[in-house]
Design an enzyme around this catalytic site. Structure first.
Site, short mmCIF file in Angstrom:
data_model
loop_
_atom_site.label_atom_id
_atom_site.label_comp_id
_atom_site.label_asym_id
_atom_site.label_seq_id
_atom_site.Cartn_x
_atom_site.Cartn_y
_atom_site.Cartn_z
N PRO A 74 -26.41 -39.49 44.31
CG PRO A 74 -24.34 -40.16 44.10
CD PRO A 74 -25.38 -39.97 43.24
CE LYS A 75 -27.57 -34.28 52.07
NZ LYS A 75 -26.19 -34.02 52.90
CB VAL A 76 -21.09 -36.69 47.25
CG1 VAL A 76 -19.51 -36.85 47.36
CG2 VAL A 76 -21.44 -37.59 45.89
#
Length: 560
Positions: free
Chosen positions: A123-125
């Site tokens: 995930p691209k946090v």
């Protein structure tokens, strides 16, 4: 060779689309518009990086920054990346932060993945990037991303974040990690909740002077271990053992763009412990850390989510007159995508509402989808330097105007045609606003029922109406003659609901003409005000003329 040709075509297509959306500004106007937006973004940068506060939503900032870059490209005065933070950091990163290149879509991602192997998705946090340095098993230093080479010393702040391991052992005892400090969330569903300005909130907590208990609302997601184990599985296992469990939980092996799309969609709708704005695909094989430089990472890319709300440029303001005579205002937009829907228009509402919004062509507005996928305006995020607003039409229309065509009645007349053709009235399938405009423009209708006289030949020879469709329309128009009396009365705009009209048991025009105000007050859902409107309607000269015309056409219920 085919791959490189595809990439070249993609670049050319991107360039063409970029050139196509360049504003038609004079050099002086372009300079003024660019300068104003540049100053505003600089102010937001200063607030964000120096004081840890944000006066603008993260998504709006990102999109206006992209808009500025686009304008700079259009007019040949590109400067440094406007999203680059001020170079105030003095602490060198042991390993540079490379940043991540964004993929435009699934096809671009597929091209990138085709020449690589051992790929993983994370995930691209959404938070702020940090370097964690461990020496002899202890957290030695924490450094903000800064410009990728130098950053601020955040060590004391990070030591107060209980979710960050302060001691580690084994392979991580002397390691450098890169990750994202994020705001901890319980069951965050990105699709429903959006970004909640998480990045700015994290920056605010980290920039704030003094220590705060609220730092315990933060945690870290490690996404890189420079010079770590060669196998991704070993990296994930060691990180989890050290306390960085989220990395193992949310890192998956993928073979192609379809698998990435599946995971991306899953995380978009799932309950997660953090805010995200897309996914990152990375190759397990990375160069030695001494080769890492800002902006030069070829082993990882990002595929961001479409924003829940998009910044759109207002191209024009248009006025529409509805069947009741009310004037509504519509903004025509440069096309934007919202949840796979192409949005080019948004309803502003009444003239008064438009004046309150103060929207003019050239402004940038924030648009999202309301219930049932209807576009709505959330905010005006930027107003142009030159603002010319059109003059709305005079408010000369009401519920009893424009049953007969005239130049001033064009819009309300068309609205009446669209209404009578709808499913709940005469049910004329296969014709909408564009079709009615084509018919009226060609055959110059006298009134709203003139279409009943059109012949198959006339329909077939109407520009804008396909010949294959003309026979269907003629059939629909003939079927309309068989509709019950109440449907025709509704087509004439009687100010009653269908339920009230059916309850009245009025089944002929002559019977309706002799009805009284007292009679209508006795019908369900019809008060004294509505009853007076019905009387005004049936006594209107245009309505009486239409009733006589329908009688001549032998429409059921109108015969003498």
């Amino acid at each position: 060779m085919k791959v490189w040709m595809a990439i070249l075509i993609s670049i050319l297509c991107w360039q063409s689309s970029a050139w196509a959306v360049c504003p038609a500004w004079s050099p002086a106007r372009a300079q003024e518009e660019i300068s104003r937006l540049q100053q505003q973004i600089k102010q937001w940068d200063d607030d964000y990086w120096k004081e840890g506060k944000s006066e603008v939503e993260d998504g709006v900032y990102d999109q206006l920054s992209a808009r500025l870059t686009q304008w700079q490209r259009c007019f040949g005065n590109e400067t440094r990346d406007v999203m680059m933070p001020p170079l105030n950091g003095a602490v060198m990163h042991p390993v540079a932060h490379t940043g991540v290149r964004k993929m435009a879509d699934k096809n671009a991602l597929s091209l990138w993945m085709r020449e690589r192997s051992d790929l993983w998705v994370q995930p691209k946090v959404d938070g702020v990037a940090v370097t964690l340095v461990y020496r002899d098993g202890k957290l030695n230093k924490a450094i903000s991303r800064g410009n990728g080479l130098k950053g601020e010393d955040w060590t004391q702040k990070v030591r107060l974040i209980s979710a960050v391991p302060q001691t580690v052992s084994g392979p991580l005892a002397n390691s450098t990690l890169q990750g994202e400090i994020f705001l901890q969330r319980e069951g965050h569903i990105q699709q429903q909740m959006g970004g909640i300005n998480a990045r700015a909130k994290v920056a605010g907590l980290m920039m704030r002077q003094g220590n705060s208990d609220t730092l315990n609302s933060l945690a870290v997601f490690v996404w890189a271990w420079p010079d770590g184990p060669h196998l991704m599985t070993d990296r994930l296992k060691d990180l989890a053992t050290a306390g960085f469990t989220l990395t193992q939980t949310y890192t998956r092996a993928v073979k192609n763009a379809d698998e990435v799309a599946h995971v991306r969609n899953e995380w978009w709708k799932a309950k997660l412990p953090f805010v995200t704005d897309g996914v990152v695909v990375r190759a397990a094989k990375e160069p030695e850390s001494r080769h890492w430089l800002p902006g030069q990472a070829e082993w990882l890319v990002a595929w961001k989510y479409q924003p829940v709300a998009q910044v759109a440029e207002v191209k024009a303001i248009q006025f529409a007159v509805g069947k009741s005579g009310k004037i509504s205002v519509v903004a025509s937009l440069a096309p934007v995508m919202l949840d796979d829907k192409k949005v080019q228009r948004v309803n502003i509402g009444s003239v008064r509402r438009w004046q309150e919004w103060d929207i003019a062509p050239g402004d940038q507005i924030l648009v999202s989808l309301a219930g049932q996928g209807i576009p709505r305006i959330d905010d005006v995020v930027w107003r142009g330097a030159e603002r010319t607003k059109p003059t709305p039409p005079e408010n000369r229309f009401n519920s009893l105007t424009c049953y007969f065509a005239s130049d001033v009645c064009q819009e309300q007349f068309i609205s009446r045609l669209v209404w009578l053709g709808s499913k709940q009235v005469l049910g004329l399938d296969g014709i909408g606003e564009a079709g009615w405009r084509a018919l009226h423009q060609t055959h110059r209708f006298e009134h709203i029922f003139s279409w009943l006289l059109l012949t198959p030949e006339q329909l077939q020879n109407t520009p804008g109406i396909a010949k294959s469709k003309s026979a269907q329309l003629w059939h629909q128009f003939n079927l309309a003659r068989q509709q019950p009396f109440t449907r025709w009365v509704m087509a004439m705009g009687i100010p009653l609901t269908r339920a009230a009209l059916n309850a009245s048991d009025e089944r002929s025009w002559s019977q309706l003409l002799f009805s009284t105000e007292q009679f209508w007050q006795q019908q369900p859902g019809t008060g004294s005000g509505r009853a007076r409107q019905v009387i005004e309607w049936k006594e209107n000269a245009q309505i009486k003329k239409l009733g006589s015309w329908l009688a001549a056409q032998q429409i059921t219920g109108f015969e003498p």
